[in-house]
Write an enzyme that holds these catalytic residues in place. Sequence first.
Site, short mmCIF file in Angstrom:
data_model
loop_
_atom_site.label_atom_id
_atom_site.label_comp_id
_atom_site.label_asym_id
_atom_site.label_seq_id
_atom_site.Cartn_x
_atom_site.Cartn_y
_atom_site.Cartn_z
N CYS A 77 -9.76 1.23 13.76
CA CYS A 77 -9.23 -0.10 13.45
C CYS A 77 -10.40 -0.99 13.10
O CYS A 77 -11.44 -0.96 13.79
CB CYS A 77 -8.48 -0.65 14.65
SG CYS A 77 -7.82 -2.31 14.40
N HIS B 58 0.65 1.42 13.05
CA HIS B 58 -0.59 0.76 13.48
C HIS B 58 -0.64 -0.68 12.95
O HIS B 58 -0.92 -1.61 13.71
CB HIS B 58 -1.79 1.57 12.98
CG HIS B 58 -3.12 0.95 13.26
ND1 HIS B 58 -4.06 1.54 14.07
CD2 HIS B 58 -3.68 -0.22 12.82
CE1 HIS B 58 -5.12 0.75 14.14
NE2 HIS B 58 -4.92 -0.32 13.39
N GLU B 59 -0.37 -0.84 11.64
CA GLU B 59 -0.48 -2.19 11.05
C GLU B 59 0.59 -3.12 11.61
O GLU B 59 0.32 -4.29 11.89
CB GLU B 59 -0.40 -2.12 9.52
CG GLU B 59 -1.56 -1.39 8.86
CD GLU B 59 -2.93 -1.82 9.36
OE1 GLU B 59 -3.12 -3.00 9.66
OE2 GLU B 59 -3.82 -0.94 9.46
N HIS C 91 -0.14 -4.72 14.90
CA HIS C 91 -0.98 -5.92 14.88
C HIS C 91 -0.11 -7.19 14.85
O HIS C 91 -0.52 -8.23 15.37
CB HIS C 91 -1.88 -5.93 13.63
CG HIS C 91 -3.12 -5.10 13.76
ND1 HIS C 91 -4.12 -5.38 14.66
CD2 HIS C 91 -3.53 -4.00 13.10
CE1 HIS C 91 -5.10 -4.49 14.54
NE2 HIS C 91 -4.76 -3.64 13.60
#
Length: 176
Positions: free
Chosen positions: A100, A142-143, A146
């Site tokens: 990341c 994953h994105e 965020h």
Amino acid sequence: MAVREILRMGNPLLLQEAKPVKEFNTPQLNVLISDMRDTMHDANGAGLAAPQIGVSLQVVIFGILNNPRYPDADPIDEQILINPKIKVLDDEKVEDWEGCLSVPGMRGLVPRYKKICYSGYDEQGNARSIEADDFHARVVQHECDHLWGILYPMRMTDLSKLGFTEEVTANLKNTD
Ligand code: NI
């Protein structure tokens, strides 16, 4: 062209939930997207979320093509995803290594759903819905994390599989 500073783990902005975008095609949104694209490319990232450059809005960009940080990954068309939602299509989770840009120099082994359908809007405000599996599904999860204030170490189940990239590449990766 504006490469923005990427916030790193420890900054409380990375732990906040981002707000949905309400209006598309505004100058502010277009500048944000353009800055995110420049910043991701500058850092050789596979993806970037708006909170990583300090903007608490539900905007992510991702894509991968001949990326030196992910030499073995299948290509993913670069795309913007706004106000995303993820539907899990298969409860099976698979583990793989992630990095990341907000956790520079490190890699961790993270369980993610193998198959998902993600939906949301592109930069013009057109609705989209796409099925993804494996690395593509991983990048999207994953994105989008965020946007919910979650960094990948918070998804890990075995912190002995978190390490510095060079060490992981030289040691841990060879043991699985
Ligand atoms: Ni990230």
